[in-house]
Design a protein around this motif. Structure first.
Motif, short mmCIF file in Angstrom:
data_model
loop_
_atom_site.label_atom_id
_atom_site.label_comp_id
_atom_site.label_asym_id
_atom_site.label_seq_id
_atom_site.Cartn_x
_atom_site.Cartn_y
_atom_site.Cartn_z
N GLN A 1 5.62 -10.46 1.58
CA GLN A 1 5.59 -8.96 1.32
C GLN A 1 5.06 -8.79 0.03
O GLN A 1 4.51 -9.88 -0.60
N CYS A 2 5.27 -7.74 -0.88
CA CYS A 2 4.69 -7.72 -2.04
C CYS A 2 5.27 -8.58 -3.11
O CYS A 2 6.36 -8.68 -3.07
N HIS A 3 4.54 -9.47 -3.71
CA HIS A 3 5.31 -10.41 -4.55
C HIS A 3 5.30 -10.09 -6.07
O HIS A 3 5.61 -10.85 -6.87
N GLN A 4 5.25 -8.44 -6.10
CA GLN A 4 5.38 -7.89 -7.56
C GLN A 4 4.75 -8.91 -8.66
O GLN A 4 5.59 -9.42 -9.74
N CYS A 5 3.28 -9.33 -8.46
CA CYS A 5 2.73 -10.10 -9.28
C CYS A 5 2.98 -9.60 -10.96
O CYS A 5 3.07 -8.60 -11.12
N GLU A 6 2.86 -10.62 -11.79
CA GLU A 6 3.04 -10.34 -13.30
C GLU A 6 1.75 -9.92 -13.80
O GLU A 6 1.49 -9.37 -14.80
N ASN A 7 0.86 -10.55 -12.88
CA ASN A 7 -0.71 -10.16 -13.25
C ASN A 7 -1.45 -9.54 -12.04
O ASN A 7 -2.14 -10.34 -11.54
N PRO A 8 -0.96 -8.43 -11.79
CA PRO A 8 -1.27 -7.87 -10.41
C PRO A 8 -2.69 -7.31 -10.53
O PRO A 8 -3.22 -6.33 -11.25
N PRO A 9 -3.56 -7.68 -9.46
CA PRO A 9 -4.96 -7.43 -9.41
C PRO A 9 -4.99 -6.06 -8.88
O PRO A 9 -6.03 -5.22 -9.13
N CYS A 10 -3.91 -5.51 -8.08
CA CYS A 10 -3.99 -4.28 -7.37
C CYS A 10 -3.86 -3.05 -8.45
O CYS A 10 -4.51 -2.03 -8.29
N THR A 11 -3.14 -3.24 -9.46
CA THR A 11 -3.16 -2.15 -10.42
C THR A 11 -4.48 -2.00 -11.35
O THR A 11 -4.85 -0.91 -11.64
N ILE B 1 8.36 -4.23 -11.46
CA ILE B 1 8.15 -3.72 -9.99
C ILE B 1 6.73 -2.82 -10.08
O ILE B 1 6.76 -2.14 -11.10
N VAL B 2 5.84 -3.34 -9.05
CA VAL B 2 4.74 -2.70 -9.08
C VAL B 2 5.21 -1.40 -8.23
O VAL B 2 5.37 -1.56 -7.14
N VAL B 3 4.58 -0.38 -8.82
CA VAL B 3 4.74 0.88 -8.16
C VAL B 3 3.74 2.05 -7.97
O VAL B 3 2.67 1.41 -8.52
N ALA C 1 -7.99 -5.47 -3.33
CA ALA C 1 -7.52 -6.38 -4.55
C ALA C 1 -6.59 -7.13 -4.21
O ALA C 1 -6.46 -8.29 -4.57
N CYS C 2 -5.53 -6.80 -3.43
CA CYS C 2 -4.16 -7.52 -3.16
C CYS C 2 -4.30 -8.99 -2.22
O CYS C 2 -4.92 -8.52 -1.22
N PRO C 3 -4.25 -9.90 -2.91
CA PRO C 3 -4.54 -11.13 -2.08
C PRO C 3 -3.29 -11.54 -1.10
O PRO C 3 -3.57 -12.73 -0.26
N TYR C 4 -2.37 -10.63 -1.05
CA TYR C 4 -1.24 -10.93 -0.21
C TYR C 4 -0.93 -9.85 1.14
O TYR C 4 -0.08 -9.98 1.68
N GLY C 5 -2.05 -8.98 1.21
CA GLY C 5 -2.21 -7.86 2.31
C GLY C 5 -0.85 -7.22 2.30
O GLY C 5 -0.21 -6.64 3.17
N ALA C 6 -0.37 -6.94 1.00
CA ALA C 6 0.99 -6.15 0.79
C ALA C 6 0.83 -4.73 0.76
O ALA C 6 1.89 -4.03 0.52
N ARG C 7 -0.23 -4.02 0.73
CA ARG C 7 -0.16 -2.59 0.48
C ARG C 7 -0.85 -2.02 1.90
O ARG C 7 -1.74 -2.59 2.60
N HIS C 8 -0.42 -0.98 2.25
CA HIS C 8 -0.39 -0.31 3.44
C HIS C 8 -0.90 1.13 3.33
O HIS C 8 -0.30 2.03 2.45
N GLU D 1 1.20 2.67 0.20
CA GLU D 1 2.54 2.37 -0.24
C GLU D 1 2.69 0.75 0.01
O GLU D 1 1.94 0.07 0.42
N LYS D 2 3.86 0.21 -0.65
CA LYS D 2 4.29 -0.88 -0.61
C LYS D 2 5.59 -1.40 -1.01
O LYS D 2 6.28 -0.54 -1.08
N CYS D 3 5.98 -2.69 -0.88
CA CYS D 3 7.41 -2.89 -1.11
C CYS D 3 7.62 -2.61 -2.86
O CYS D 3 6.86 -3.09 -3.49
S1 SF4 Z 1 0.53 -5.35 -3.97
FE1 SF4 Z 1 -0.22 -7.40 -3.93
S2 SF4 Z 1 -1.64 -7.71 -6.02
FE2 SF4 Z 1 -0.11 -5.76 -6.08
S3 SF4 Z 1 1.63 -6.97 -6.99
FE3 SF4 Z 1 2.11 -6.62 -4.85
S4 SF4 Z 1 1.33 -8.92 -3.88
FE4 SF4 Z 1 0.53 -8.47 -6.18
#
Ligand code: SF4
Ligand code: SF4
Lengths: 308, 188
Positions: free
Chosen positions: A160-170, A185-187, A202-209, A240-242
């Motif tokens: 699920q979303c890994h709430q990256c400390e260095n998030p490429p998605c944002t 928390i990435v919102v 950009a998200c390498p974890y497929g966590a966004r929908h 949206e995302k976790c």
């Molecule tokens: S959506 Fe993907 S890139 Fe963004 S914080 Fe979550 S896991 Fe990381």
């Protein structure tokens, strides 16, 4: 320059200018709410970015949303904007030696976070992997459906979303509709998301929908305890995302996330990374821990571990 | 949605520039820092046993208190196969070496006992399990093994070992999974 040419050029310019005007008019018409749209539609159109709203402005917006949702879902809906708790950085642990791949977490999350039932949106995907091959994502299967789990020779890895400390998605969001909060928390501000889906790429974890269609959320199943940046109802055309159940975990005391609460084997762990007494810190300090796709330097705050 | 389109149109030019840049930085390699899994400080377990908030043990309905039935019976400490009662219990837990009275107390039927002889309630059975499964007990106490719910920053509830593991046959029983996600080709 012949007479004809000098006549032709302005004629062309005229037509292009006309065309541009036409385009602008069409775009304008597409963009603006209809003339007789309800006041709330106009209000939400001119609403500021979440982080730029003053307290009174935010309160007005929350009240408007509560009214709108309460009418739509025919129950008292609460929309909070509880801020991060000072000194808290959330971290998540998942025990790969325990998870049995039962998908209880997937559906508890859907229920808690008001995801669309139809079309289906799942924040958690449980991957089935082969014990002999280890964490080999190319071999992962998430449509498995035997009568009983765990299946012999397999282990399971929920993602699920890994709430990256260095998030490429944002970073790729062209309108800053998504960002990392102080508690990690990435919102997403659904009122600001333009649906370009760059973050998904950009998200390498497929966590966004992405909501391709109007979310199908039956009124009876709607969870009325919501957060502006979390599980409030989403419109069509946004991502949206976790959010680690932001509506639960930011309270004092704060509940565990829905997936932690449901997991029948207790594979899921959650806590404050800054608290040396928390279970998540114990795990990091004492267990074999790994993060997914470490080489991408996304620095997830989602730690897979083996308790045994 | 309409408004979103307007922003979209507005920013379309800018997007084309932003994406390649950001995508590039996302995959830029950098030495990983703060790699988890490193050896941390060692926690000292307190000597005295702390009480944990646990739900009622999962007794078979109507079976507790045990003394109800046992009060008229003369205790028989001989190791044997039970023929009249508790015949549904199949011991699949170190069967060659264990039997009832290793855990259940012979003089007080409503109690369990530790190797030390100390009698404990069924709601403290984790101490009994912990005698052999010390590593799991240690992890359970800190909330790593097993399930605990409640508040991440407040009161927590622990499940007893026996909520997940039948003490007479402790292997975790397989479950039916909930349905898989819809395959993309089946999305309408
Ligand atoms: S959506 Fe993907 S890139 Fe963004 S914080 Fe979550 S896991 Fe990381
Ligand atoms: S609920 Fe727990 S055991 Fe079941 S799939 Fe999710 S993490 Fe794994």
């Amino acid at each position: 320059m012949s007479n004809q040419e000098s006549r032709a050029t302005p004629a062309f310019r005229m037509s292009r200018r006309k065309m541009m005007k036409g385009v602008a008019a069409v775009l304008g018409a597409l963009a603006l709410p209809e003339k007789d749209a309800p006041a709330s539609v106009w209000e939400s159109f001119f609403q500021k970015h979440f982080r730029e709203m003053s307290k009174p402005e935010l309160e007005k917006v929350l009240a408007r949303l509560e009214k709108e949702y309460s009418e739509k879902y025919r129950k008292a809906v609460k929309v909070r904007a509880t801020p991060p708790i000072e000194g808290v950085l959330y971290g998540y642990g998942l025990d790969l030696s325990r998870c049995i791949g039962c998908r209880r977490c997937v559906y508890a999350c859907v229920q808690e976070n008001n995801q669309s039932r139809d079309p289906q949106i799942h924040y958690i995907r449980v991957l089935q992997l082969n014990k002999e091959r280890g964490v080999d994502l190319e071999e992962a299967e998430h449509y498995y459906n035997p009568s009983k789990v765990p299946e012999k020779g397999h282990f399971y890895m929920p993602v699920q979303c890994h709430q990256c400390e260095n998030p490429p998605c944002t970073k790729v969001c062209p309108v800053q509709a998504t960002w990392k909060e102080r508690d990690g928390i990435v919102v997403v501000d659904y009122n600001w998301c333009i649906g370009c889906r760059y973050c998904m790429a950009a998200c390498p974890y497929g966590a966004r929908h992405f909501n391709w269609k109007k979310p199908g959320l039956p009124a009876a199943e709607m969870n009325p305890e919501t957060h502006y940046l979390g599980n409030r109802p989403r419109p069509v055309g946004v991502v949206e995302k976790c959010t680690y159940c932001i509506q639960r975990v930011r309270n004092t005391p704060g509940r565990y996330t829905a997936c932690v609460e449901i997991c029948p084997v207790g594979a899921r762990k959650f806590g404050n990374l800054l608290d040396p007494e928390s279970e998540i810190r114990y795990i990091i300090e004492n267990k074999r821990v790994f993060i997914l796709k470490e080489d991408l330097n996304t620095r997830p705050k989602f730690y897979y571990f083996y308790a045994t | 949605m309409k408004r979103e389109r307007s922003r979209c149109a507005f920013l379309l030019g800018a997007l084309a520039l932003v994406l390649p840049l950001a995508a590039g930085s996302a995959v830029a390699a950098r030495a990983p820092e703060g790699k988890p899994g490193a050896v941390g400080k060692v926690r000292t377990a307190s000597a005295e046993e702390k009480q944990f908030a646990v739900p009622t043990p999962p007794f078979t309905p109507g079976i507790f208190p045990c003394s109800e039935c046992h009060k008229e019976m003369k205790p028989n400490p001989t190791r044997r196969e039970l023929k009249d009662e508790h015949t549904n219990i199949v011991l699949n837990h170190a069967q060659g070496q264990r039997w009832c009275l290793d855990c259940h107390d012979i003089s007080n039927r409503d109690k369990l006992h530790l190797v030390s002889g100390e009698k404990i309630g069924f709601d403290e059975s984790y101490r009994l399990c912990g005698q052999c499964h010390g590593d799991k007990y240690r992890d359970w106490k800190v909330g790593v093994h097993g399930k605990r719910t409640g508040m991440w920053n407040g009161e927590k509830q622990y499940l007893l070992c026996v909520h997940c593991h039948n003490p007479h046959d402790p292997r975790f029983k397989p479950l039916a999974p909930l349905p898989p996600p819809t395959r993309p080709e089946n999305v309408k």
